[in-house]
Scaffold this motif. Structure first.
Motif, mmCIF file in Angstrom:
data_model
loop_
_atom_site.group_PDB
_atom_site.id
_atom_site.type_symbol
_atom_site.label_atom_id
_atom_site.label_comp_id
_atom_site.label_asym_id
_atom_site.label_seq_id
_atom_site.Cartn_x
_atom_site.Cartn_y
_atom_site.Cartn_z
ATOM 1 N N MET A 27 -4.713 8.035 7.743
ATOM 2 C CA MET A 27 -4.961 6.715 7.170
ATOM 3 C C MET A 27 -4.111 5.677 7.880
ATOM 4 S SD MET A 27 -6.632 5.016 4.796
ATOM 5 C CE MET A 27 -6.546 3.243 4.418
ATOM 6 N N ILE A 28 -4.734 4.552 8.257
ATOM 7 C CA ILE A 28 -4.050 3.470 8.953
ATOM 8 C C ILE A 28 -4.193 2.195 8.131
ATOM 9 C CG2 ILE A 28 -4.016 2.034 11.033
ATOM 10 C CD1 ILE A 28 -5.192 4.432 12.555
ATOM 11 N N GLY A 29 -3.070 1.536 7.831
ATOM 12 C CA GLY A 29 -3.172 0.312 7.049
ATOM 13 C C GLY A 29 -1.884 -0.473 6.995
ATOM 14 N N ASN A 30 -1.972 -1.650 6.399
ATOM 15 C CA ASN A 30 -0.824 -2.560 6.363
ATOM 16 C C ASN A 30 0.036 -2.388 5.108
ATOM 17 O OD1 ASN A 30 -3.110 -3.922 4.871
ATOM 18 N ND2 ASN A 30 -1.473 -5.389 4.446
ATOM 19 N N SER A 31 -0.418 -1.596 4.149
ATOM 20 C CA SER A 31 0.335 -1.417 2.913
ATOM 21 C C SER A 31 0.962 -0.027 2.879
ATOM 22 C CB SER A 31 -0.574 -1.599 1.689
ATOM 23 O OG SER A 31 0.113 -1.232 0.506
ATOM 24 N N LEU A 32 2.277 0.015 2.903
ATOM 25 C CA LEU A 32 2.975 1.292 2.790
ATOM 26 C C LEU A 32 2.673 1.929 1.430
ATOM 27 C CD1 LEU A 32 5.007 3.132 4.272
ATOM 28 C CD2 LEU A 32 6.837 1.876 3.127
ATOM 29 N N LYS A 33 2.620 1.106 0.403
ATOM 30 C CA LYS A 33 2.401 1.589 -0.961
ATOM 31 C C LYS A 33 1.016 2.202 -1.151
ATOM 32 C CE LYS A 33 2.123 -0.155 -5.726
ATOM 33 N NZ LYS A 33 2.266 -1.347 -6.583
ATOM 34 N N SER A 34 -0.020 1.543 -0.648
ATOM 35 C CA SER A 34 -1.395 1.968 -0.920
ATOM 36 C C SER A 34 -2.025 2.784 0.198
ATOM 37 C CB SER A 34 -2.279 0.734 -1.178
ATOM 38 O OG SER A 34 -1.898 0.087 -2.360
ATOM 39 N N ASP A 35 -1.660 2.497 1.436
ATOM 40 C CA ASP A 35 -2.347 3.099 2.576
ATOM 41 C C ASP A 35 -1.652 4.329 3.139
ATOM 42 O OD1 ASP A 35 -4.296 1.071 2.533
ATOM 43 O OD2 ASP A 35 -3.027 -0.246 3.737
ATOM 44 N N VAL A 36 -0.351 4.439 2.917
ATOM 45 C CA VAL A 36 0.405 5.484 3.602
ATOM 46 C C VAL A 36 1.013 6.522 2.660
ATOM 47 C CG1 VAL A 36 2.390 5.942 5.096
ATOM 48 C CG2 VAL A 36 0.911 3.980 5.558
ATOM 49 N N LEU A 37 1.844 6.081 1.729
ATOM 50 C CA LEU A 37 2.588 7.037 0.905
ATOM 51 C C LEU A 37 1.696 8.026 0.147
ATOM 52 C CD1 LEU A 37 5.538 4.880 -0.502
ATOM 53 C CD2 LEU A 37 5.508 6.412 1.461
ATOM 54 N N PRO A 38 0.620 7.581 -0.506
ATOM 55 C CA PRO A 38 -0.213 8.563 -1.221
ATOM 56 C C PRO A 38 -0.830 9.605 -0.293
ATOM 57 C CG PRO A 38 -0.739 6.322 -1.922
ATOM 58 C CD PRO A 38 0.117 6.212 -0.695
ATOM 59 N N VAL A 39 -1.192 9.190 0.916
ATOM 60 C CA VAL A 39 -1.810 10.113 1.868
ATOM 61 C C VAL A 39 -0.794 11.132 2.367
ATOM 62 C CG1 VAL A 39 -2.953 10.290 4.115
ATOM 63 C CG2 VAL A 39 -3.551 8.429 2.556
ATOM 64 N N ILE A 40 0.411 10.677 2.667
ATOM 65 C CA ILE A 40 1.465 11.596 3.091
ATOM 66 C C ILE A 40 1.758 12.612 1.983
ATOM 67 C CG2 ILE A 40 3.897 11.788 3.751
ATOM 68 C CD1 ILE A 40 2.171 10.547 5.924
ATOM 69 N N GLN A 41 1.754 12.144 0.736
ATOM 70 C CA GLN A 41 2.119 12.998 -0.389
ATOM 71 C C GLN A 41 1.092 14.095 -0.664
ATOM 72 O OE1 GLN A 41 2.723 9.847 -3.205
ATOM 73 N NE2 GLN A 41 4.845 9.508 -2.578
ATOM 74 N N ILE A 42 -0.137 13.928 -0.176
ATOM 75 C CA ILE A 42 -1.146 14.979 -0.368
ATOM 76 C C ILE A 42 -1.317 15.839 0.889
ATOM 77 C CG2 ILE A 42 -2.386 13.687 -2.133
ATOM 78 C CD1 ILE A 42 -4.509 13.020 0.004
ATOM 79 N N GLY A 43 -0.480 15.583 1.898
ATOM 80 C CA GLY A 43 -0.509 16.414 3.095
ATOM 81 C C GLY A 43 -1.237 15.820 4.281
ATOM 82 N N GLY A 44 -1.616 14.543 4.174
ATOM 83 C CA GLY A 44 -2.298 13.875 5.278
ATOM 84 C C GLY A 44 -1.324 13.150 6.190
#
Length: 233
Positions: free
Chosen positions: A177-194
């Protein structure tokens, strides 16, 4: 740092302030709104009241211009103790319509990156907002042909991304996932293994701002979108 993971199959892009300009238009509209109400509160206090109203309404209206416009009207009623002139309400409604008609301004090098990636990965848009408005913006952007799938999400939490990944018939480790929001675009994806790449934008809605120093092997911060090509292109 180059990605050593070779299993990425799908790259998802946020839309607003990742592919095209969005938040500065909202900021301009907010400033016009504050001017309309300057006889009731200072701009700073109206800003605080508007943000509180917007956040309170997210569960009802979701994200996007329409909910934002309704929140402006509600804020105007609240700060004026319901004494606001109907002419000002009409002007607020027009501010919302003007916001819906703003031009689509692509961010630098977006099309170059999409063109370089489209034959190597399955590209999707994963964005929050109003469905009709996001479809309109994507159509006006001329970028729609690069994307295999368009997902307009009511929220971007771990469960939301897991549902998207399931629909794409991939595993979390195959998703970037690529995006400008650390909160919405990045952290949730990292937390599920992405995997996640954060491309900060100079203007960010206060609700999306978080204070954290985050480090993870699946996480990168890009200064510009073309950095993505150096890592995964």
């Amino acid at each position: 740092m180059i990605y050593t993971n070779t299993n990425i199959k799908v790259i998802a892009f946020d839309a607003d302030d990742t592919l095209w300009v969005n938040e500065p238009y909202f900021r301009k509209t907010e400033e016009q709104f504050y001017t309309l109400l300057e006889n009731f509160l200072t701009g700073h206090n109206i800003e605080r009241e508007l943000l509180k109203t917007e956040i309170g309404n997210l569960g009802l209206y979701g994200y996007g211009v329409k909910g934002f416009t309704l929140s402006m009207i509600e804020t105007a009623l609240n700060v004026s103790d319901k004494k606001i002139n109907v002419d000002i309400v009409e002007k607020i409604i027009q501010l919302g319509k003007n916001l819906l008609e703003e031009p689509i301004e692509l961010l630098d090098d977006v099309e170059q990156v999409l063109s370089a990636l489209e034959n190597k990965f399955k590209l999707v848009v994963a964005t929050k907002g109003d469905l009709l408005d996001q479809q309109r913006k994507l159509h006006k952007s001329g970028l729609g042909h690069y994307f295999h799938h368009i997902e307009v999400m009511s929220e971007k939490g771990e469960e939301d991304y897991l549902k998207l990944i399931d629909r794409l018939d991939i595993q979390p480790e195959e998703f970037l996932m690529i995006g400008n929001s650390l909160k919405s675009d990045v952290l949730p994806v990292i937390q599920i293994g992405g995997h996640g790449i954060h491309i900060p934008f100079h203007t960010t809605w206060a609700h999306e701002v978080i204070d954290t120093n985050f480090e993870h092997e699946n996480f990168r911060i890009a200064e510009k979108i073309t950095d993505v090509l150096e890592w995964i292109g």
